[in-house]
Design an enzyme around this catalytic site. Structure first.
Site, PDB file in Angstrom:
ATOM      1  N   ASP A  47     -19.199  -3.101  -2.507  1.00 50.73           N
ATOM      2  CA  ASP A  47     -18.383  -3.163  -1.297  1.00 50.73           C
ATOM      3  C   ASP A  47     -16.905  -2.872  -1.540  1.00 50.73           C
ATOM      4  O   ASP A  47     -16.058  -3.304  -0.746  1.00 50.73           O
ATOM      5  CB  ASP A  47     -18.534  -4.536  -0.641  1.00 50.73           C
ATOM      6  CG  ASP A  47     -19.742  -4.616   0.278  1.00 50.73           C
ATOM      7  OD1 ASP A  47     -19.802  -3.821   1.228  1.00 50.73           O
ATOM      8  OD2 ASP A  47     -20.617  -5.469   0.045  1.00 50.73           O
ATOM      9  N   GLU A 149     -24.397   0.222   5.759  1.00 49.65           N
ATOM     10  CA  GLU A 149     -24.902  -1.152   5.876  1.00 49.65           C
ATOM     11  C   GLU A 149     -24.814  -1.601   7.332  1.00 49.65           C
ATOM     12  O   GLU A 149     -23.788  -2.052   7.801  1.00 49.65           O
ATOM     13  CB  GLU A 149     -24.113  -2.102   4.976  1.00 49.65           C
ATOM     14  CG  GLU A 149     -24.732  -3.494   4.939  1.00 49.65           C
ATOM     15  CD  GLU A 149     -24.082  -4.417   3.936  1.00 49.65           C
ATOM     16  OE1 GLU A 149     -24.732  -5.411   3.556  1.00 49.65           O
ATOM     17  OE2 GLU A 149     -22.933  -4.158   3.531  1.00 49.65           O
ATOM     18  N   HIS A 176     -27.778  -5.655   9.939  1.00 49.08           N
ATOM     19  CA  HIS A 176     -26.984  -6.534   9.090  1.00 49.08           C
ATOM     20  C   HIS A 176     -27.352  -7.959   9.487  1.00 49.08           C
ATOM     21  O   HIS A 176     -28.540  -8.286   9.546  1.00 49.08           O
ATOM     22  CB  HIS A 176     -25.482  -6.231   9.190  1.00 49.08           C
ATOM     23  CG  HIS A 176     -24.697  -6.887   8.097  1.00 49.08           C
ATOM     24  ND1 HIS A 176     -23.830  -7.919   8.323  1.00 49.08           N
ATOM     25  CD2 HIS A 176     -24.695  -6.678   6.753  1.00 49.08           C
ATOM     26  CE1 HIS A 176     -23.311  -8.328   7.176  1.00 49.08           C
ATOM     27  NE2 HIS A 176     -23.822  -7.588   6.204  1.00 49.08           N
ATOM     28  N   HIS A 217     -31.460  -7.525   4.473  1.00 43.90           N
ATOM     29  CA  HIS A 217     -30.925  -8.094   5.722  1.00 43.90           C
ATOM     30  C   HIS A 217     -31.945  -8.166   6.851  1.00 43.90           C
ATOM     31  O   HIS A 217     -31.668  -8.833   7.862  1.00 43.90           O
ATOM     32  CB  HIS A 217     -29.690  -7.331   6.225  1.00 43.90           C
ATOM     33  CG  HIS A 217     -28.426  -7.657   5.511  1.00 43.90           C
ATOM     34  ND1 HIS A 217     -27.762  -8.849   5.666  1.00 43.90           N
ATOM     35  CD2 HIS A 217     -27.706  -6.946   4.617  1.00 43.90           C
ATOM     36  CE1 HIS A 217     -26.685  -8.861   4.907  1.00 43.90           C
ATOM     37  NE2 HIS A 217     -26.626  -7.718   4.242  1.00 43.90           N
ATOM     38  N   HIS A 238     -29.911  -4.867  -1.918  1.00 40.19           N
ATOM     39  CA  HIS A 238     -29.310  -6.064  -2.536  1.00 40.19           C
ATOM     40  C   HIS A 238     -30.026  -7.309  -2.025  1.00 40.19           C
ATOM     41  O   HIS A 238     -29.553  -7.999  -1.134  1.00 40.19           O
ATOM     42  CB  HIS A 238     -27.795  -6.118  -2.317  1.00 40.19           C
ATOM     43  CG  HIS A 238     -27.326  -6.088  -0.894  1.00 40.19           C
ATOM     44  ND1 HIS A 238     -27.710  -5.127  -0.001  1.00 40.19           N
ATOM     45  CD2 HIS A 238     -26.475  -6.910  -0.214  1.00 40.19           C
ATOM     46  CE1 HIS A 238     -27.123  -5.357   1.167  1.00 40.19           C
ATOM     47  NE2 HIS A 238     -26.376  -6.442   1.063  1.00 40.19           N
TER      48      HIS A 238
END
Length: 358
Positions: A47, A149, A176, A217, A238
């Site tokens: 990020d 994202e 998200h 997510h 992730h």
């Protein structure tokens, strides 16, 4: 059509991870470093572009990663020391942005990544295909990829999705922290029960374009629907194992069991609260205490802050460790298989890192 999916194939390369609370064996460490020189270690999520937006108004000169940057988690020296051969730079858009505001923010974040390529051409080079990753890696540069994202950034438009792909986006996280009209998030109340018919269209369009479908997510129902619909391997950019830490952002075993047939990859993240149940429990307790204090002092922010700091001093946060990360990798290897493991650090998207992964 198959060439469009070769980027996903590259992510299936096995990775060697060393973990021990004792000093690592020198021969094993040398072997791991040698492997890093032969095979690109790809981090699924960083990020830095958002850190640049938040801390430097998107000005690369103010947060120049050719220099040590102790206030953030990313700089070129640490990328090199970590053996990173490929990096997905996250184009993060907060879930509370919607419509054209979300589209604009995503475009601005993509612009940051392109400007990074111009500012650091000796170190970073944009990669749009798996062949690009291998070519850039052979030049001893870090292959740089763009990952969006949050599906809210396309504003319910397949045309916008196609244009983001043309700008270089090579994965998109379906949601998200909040639902989108066509897919349920892991951290929101379900509304469509996974993917809506339009959500299935989005997945098919991403397959046709050659964009990885990122299922970090999203809710378990959305994970299952996307894997069912997708004609290409999916990715969790992730996430970690829910069996080891039962938080909504991690991947349940029944989903892991679907990956060998699909060909997808879970890129184990270093988010402390996703790795360690102790850290997750402490975070939940801290949130509950913060909510209680806000009710107790509804119009006194200073009192809430002071009491919160006192609580934290009396209840210090535990730390996740590199061994916790290795446990998640090992569990996913046992359930899904070694070909379905990657790494997605989430550096600069988190406020602390596990002990040993500084």
């Amino acid at each position: 059509m198959l060439r469009r999916f070769t980027l996903a194939t590259l992510l299936l390369l096995p990775m060697t991870v060393l973990h021990s609370q004792k000093a690592p064996d020198a021969a094993l460490l040398d072997k791991a470093r040698a492997l890093h020189k032969q095979v690109p270690l790809i981090d699924g999520h960083n990020d830095y572009p958002w850190a640049l937006r938040e801390n430097a108004a998107r000005d690369l000169d103010k947060l120049d990663i050719t220099k040590p940057q102790p206030t953030i988690m990313t700089d070129i020296a640490r990328l090199r020391a970590g053996g990173v051969g490929g990096q997905f730079w996250s184009v993060y858009v907060p879930a509370d942005l919607a419509g054209q505001a979300a589209v604009t923010a995503a475009l601005e974040q993509i612009d940051i990544v392109h400007r990074m390529m111009r500012k650091y051409p000796e170190t970073l080079e944009l990669a749009l295909t798996a062949d690009d990753v291998e070519r850039v890696f052979k030049k001893k540069k870090i292959a740089s990829l763009i990952g969006m994202e949050g599906g809210h950034a396309i504003d319910n438009s397949l045309g916008a999705l196609r244009m983001f792909h043309r700008l270089g986006a090579r994965y998109m996280t379906i949601t998200h922290s909040k639902n989108v009209p066509w897919a349920d998030s892991a951290t929101d109340q379900p509304t469509v029960g996974g993917l809506s018919p339009f959500g299935e269209q989005v997945v098919r369009e991403m397959n046709w374009l050659g964009m990885l479908v990122d299922l970090s997510h999203v809710s378990p129902d959305t994970m299952e629907d996307a894997i069912r619909v997708s004609a290409a391997p999916v990715v969790f950019s992730h996430s970690s194992s829910r069996a080891l830490n039962d938080v909504p952002r991690n991947v349940p075993d029944n989903i892991l069991q679907m990956l060998p047939k699909n060909g997808g990859v879970v890129m184990v993240t270093f988010v402390p609260g996703f790795l360690s149940p102790k850290v997750a429990a402490h975070s939940a307790a801290q949130t509950a205490e913060q909510n209680r204090l806000k009710q107790q002092y509804p119009s006194d922010e200073n009192a809430v802050k002071a009491a919160g700091e006192a609580w934290l001093k009396a209840n210090p946060a535990p730390r996740a460790t590199i061994a916790d990360a290795a446990d998640h990798i090992d569990h996913i290897r046992k359930v899904a298989g070694i070909d379905h493991i990657g790494l997605g650090g989430d550096f600069d998207g988190i406020t602390s890192v596990p002990e040993g992964l500084e």
